[in-house]
Design an enzyme around this catalytic site. Structure first.
Site, PDB file in Angstrom:
ATOM      1  N   GLU A  88      -3.023  24.780  48.309  1.00  0.00           N
ATOM      2  CA  GLU A  88      -3.939  24.062  49.206  1.00  0.00           C
ATOM      3  C   GLU A  88      -5.375  24.356  48.808  1.00  0.00           C
ATOM      4  O   GLU A  88      -5.779  25.525  48.712  1.00  0.00           O
ATOM      5  CB  GLU A  88      -3.720  24.440  50.665  1.00  0.00           C
ATOM      6  CG  GLU A  88      -4.634  23.661  51.607  1.00  0.00           C
ATOM      7  CD  GLU A  88      -4.250  23.773  53.073  1.00  0.00           C
ATOM      8  OE1 GLU A  88      -5.143  23.582  53.923  1.00  0.00           O
ATOM      9  OE2 GLU A  88      -3.076  24.044  53.364  1.00  0.00           O
ATOM     10  N   GLU A 122     -10.240  28.708  48.462  1.00  0.00           N
ATOM     11  CA  GLU A 122     -11.353  28.505  49.389  1.00  0.00           C
ATOM     12  C   GLU A 122     -12.546  29.322  48.895  1.00  0.00           C
ATOM     13  O   GLU A 122     -12.365  30.438  48.398  1.00  0.00           O
ATOM     14  CB  GLU A 122     -10.952  28.931  50.804  1.00  0.00           C
ATOM     15  CG  GLU A 122     -12.043  28.861  51.858  1.00  0.00           C
ATOM     16  CD  GLU A 122     -12.607  27.455  52.016  1.00  0.00           C
ATOM     17  OE1 GLU A 122     -13.801  27.284  51.713  1.00  0.00           O
ATOM     18  OE2 GLU A 122     -11.858  26.549  52.430  1.00  0.00           O
ATOM     19  N   ASP A 154     -14.842  17.638  52.408  1.00  0.00           N
ATOM     20  CA  ASP A 154     -16.151  17.110  52.801  1.00  0.00           C
ATOM     21  C   ASP A 154     -16.257  15.660  52.333  1.00  0.00           C
ATOM     22  O   ASP A 154     -16.109  15.378  51.141  1.00  0.00           O
ATOM     23  CB  ASP A 154     -17.259  17.947  52.161  1.00  0.00           C
ATOM     24  CG  ASP A 154     -18.623  17.683  52.774  1.00  0.00           C
ATOM     25  OD1 ASP A 154     -18.892  16.516  53.145  1.00  0.00           O
ATOM     26  OD2 ASP A 154     -19.426  18.624  52.876  1.00  0.00           O
ATOM     27  N   LYS A 176     -23.062   9.964  52.632  1.00  0.00           N
ATOM     28  CA  LYS A 176     -24.195   9.212  52.106  1.00  0.00           C
ATOM     29  C   LYS A 176     -23.901   8.729  50.687  1.00  0.00           C
ATOM     30  O   LYS A 176     -23.373   9.464  49.864  1.00  0.00           O
ATOM     31  CB  LYS A 176     -25.454  10.073  52.116  1.00  0.00           C
ATOM     32  CG  LYS A 176     -25.950  10.421  53.514  1.00  0.00           C
ATOM     33  CD  LYS A 176     -27.233  11.235  53.457  1.00  0.00           C
ATOM     34  CE  LYS A 176     -27.723  11.570  54.856  1.00  0.00           C
ATOM     35  NZ  LYS A 176     -28.966  12.385  54.812  1.00  0.00           N
ATOM     36  N   ASP A 226     -10.333  12.358  57.903  1.00  0.00           N
ATOM     37  CA  ASP A 226     -10.617  11.677  59.168  1.00  0.00           C
ATOM     38  C   ASP A 226     -11.802  10.729  59.014  1.00  0.00           C
ATOM     39  O   ASP A 226     -12.389  10.313  60.004  1.00  0.00           O
ATOM     40  CB  ASP A 226     -10.871  12.694  60.289  1.00  0.00           C
ATOM     41  CG  ASP A 226     -12.021  13.637  59.984  1.00  0.00           C
ATOM     42  OD1 ASP A 226     -12.376  13.782  58.794  1.00  0.00           O
ATOM     43  OD2 ASP A 226     -12.584  14.243  60.923  1.00  0.00           O
ATOM     44  N   THR A 278      -3.788  20.298  63.688  1.00  0.00           N
ATOM     45  CA  THR A 278      -4.802  21.271  64.088  1.00  0.00           C
ATOM     46  C   THR A 278      -5.326  20.962  65.488  1.00  0.00           C
ATOM     47  O   THR A 278      -5.173  19.848  66.003  1.00  0.00           O
ATOM     48  CB  THR A 278      -5.977  21.255  63.097  1.00  0.00           C
ATOM     49  OG1 THR A 278      -6.643  19.983  63.185  1.00  0.00           O
ATOM     50  CG2 THR A 278      -5.492  21.475  61.667  1.00  0.00           C
ATOM     51  N   LYS A 279      -5.968  21.950  66.108  1.00  0.00           N
ATOM     52  CA  LYS A 279      -6.572  21.741  67.419  1.00  0.00           C
ATOM     53  C   LYS A 279      -7.625  20.639  67.344  1.00  0.00           C
ATOM     54  O   LYS A 279      -7.742  19.808  68.243  1.00  0.00           O
ATOM     55  CB  LYS A 279      -7.199  23.049  67.915  1.00  0.00           C
ATOM     56  CG  LYS A 279      -6.184  24.139  68.252  1.00  0.00           C
ATOM     57  CD  LYS A 279      -6.895  25.389  68.739  1.00  0.00           C
ATOM     58  CE  LYS A 279      -5.885  26.486  69.069  1.00  0.00           C
ATOM     59  NZ  LYS A 279      -6.546  27.736  69.521  1.00  0.00           N
ATOM     60  N   PHE A 280      -8.399  20.654  66.264  1.00  0.00           N
ATOM     61  CA  PHE A 280      -9.414  19.629  66.060  1.00  0.00           C
ATOM     62  C   PHE A 280      -8.777  18.243  66.024  1.00  0.00           C
ATOM     63  O   PHE A 280      -9.242  17.301  66.662  1.00  0.00           O
ATOM     64  CB  PHE A 280     -10.146  19.907  64.742  1.00  0.00           C
ATOM     65  CG  PHE A 280     -10.996  18.761  64.266  1.00  0.00           C
ATOM     66  CD1 PHE A 280     -12.307  18.623  64.672  1.00  0.00           C
ATOM     67  CD2 PHE A 280     -10.478  17.807  63.403  1.00  0.00           C
ATOM     68  CE1 PHE A 280     -13.085  17.564  64.231  1.00  0.00           C
ATOM     69  CE2 PHE A 280     -11.246  16.748  62.956  1.00  0.00           C
ATOM     70  CZ  PHE A 280     -12.547  16.631  63.377  1.00  0.00           C
ATOM     71  N   GLU A 281      -7.682  18.129  65.275  1.00  0.00           N
ATOM     72  CA  GLU A 281      -7.035  16.831  65.118  1.00  0.00           C
ATOM     73  C   GLU A 281      -6.397  16.370  66.423  1.00  0.00           C
ATOM     74  O   GLU A 281      -6.457  15.180  66.768  1.00  0.00           O
ATOM     75  CB  GLU A 281      -5.978  16.939  64.019  1.00  0.00           C
ATOM     76  CG  GLU A 281      -5.440  15.603  63.544  1.00  0.00           C
ATOM     77  CD  GLU A 281      -4.477  15.763  62.383  1.00  0.00           C
ATOM     78  OE1 GLU A 281      -3.819  14.766  62.037  1.00  0.00           O
ATOM     79  OE2 GLU A 281      -4.377  16.868  61.832  1.00  0.00           O
TER      80      GLU A 281
END
Length: 248
Positions: free
Chosen positions: A76, A101, A151, A155, A187, A226-229
């Site tokens: 990953e 990472e 990311d 722009k 996303d 995920t919690k965000f998702e």
């Protein structure tokens, strides 16, 4: 990662051509951010890293020797704070996981959690992903490569920083086993379209989506929510998954 896809970003002009240099020297797909380290994160880096951390100084890895067995291998890229990767490793002890990472807090957090849960099937690089793929991982050694929520660099002038480029996906193809898969998720709808354009134009890959959902696939159950998702889903935000298989 942002809370939702944006409709007000500049339209894409398409990915860089197939001859774009892989590293685009001096251009990074990430920005190193300074952050305060928690006690647990510091513990992970100081106490757990010697056992689970990997460096490019070790050169090309012998993955069977590294994990002490022959098993399916998942890599990953950009695991953030590591929650998804730790959950997968805990769910699937029969599979080996390598996380990549660059941000110290995330690396420390993952190492601390992996140690507390007694996970022996996780290893971590704190390096540029391109360098790890080129120098650390053998050809044909990976069953699945995951790139979740990179990311989007929305722009137009920053599109050259997007990690999903023709040379990048070709490098991944060489590291996948024949039949191995490259799983992307984002996303940002505009970035999802960019990803599909790059992948559909890449030789040696086949989209696994069915005609009724192509080029995307429903979120697979094996990708942790995920919690965000979950919060985004309640608000009606979209997430796009793409899974491509190495064909040769």
């Amino acid at each position: 990662m942002n809370d939702q896809p944006r409709d007000d970003i500049a339209p894409t002009t398409g990915p860089e051509g197939p001859d774009a240099p892989l590293h685009r020297r001096g251009i990074k797909s990430y920005v190193l951010r300074a952050g305060r380290m928690t006690q647990a994160q510091t513990r992970g880096l100081e106490e757990v890293w010697p056992r689970l951390g990997l460096t490019l100084a070790e050169r090309r890895q012998d993955l069977d020797a590294l994990f002490g067995r022959r098993a399916p291998r998942v890599v990953e890229i950009g695991f953030g704070m590591g929650a998804s990767l730790v959950e997968q490793a805990e769910r699937h002890p029969e599979t080996d996981f390598i996380g990549i990472e660059v941000h110290a807090p995330g690396v420390g957090k993952l190492l601390d959690e992996a140690d507390k849960r007694g996970l022996a099937n996780v290893r971590v690089y704190r390096e540029d992903a391109l360098a790890v793929l080129e120098q650390g991982l053998p050809e044909g050694s990976i069953d699945t490569l995951q790139l979740f929520f990179p990311d989007p660099w929305p722009k137009k002038k920053h599109h050259k920083r997007r990690i999903v480029q023709p040379a990048f996906v070709e490098l991944i193809r060489t590291r996948l086993k024949p039949g191995g898969t490259f799983h992307l998720a984002t996303d940002w709808q505009a970035y999802a379209e960019w990803m599909a354009e790059v992948m559909d134009g890449a030789p040696g890959y086949a989209n696994t989506a069915t005609p009724d959902t192509a080029p995307y696939v429903p979120r697979p159950e094996f990708r942790p929510l995920t919690k965000f998702e979950a919060r985004g889903e309640k608000l009606g935000h979209g997430v796009w998954d793409l899974i491509y298989r190495r064909e040769d």
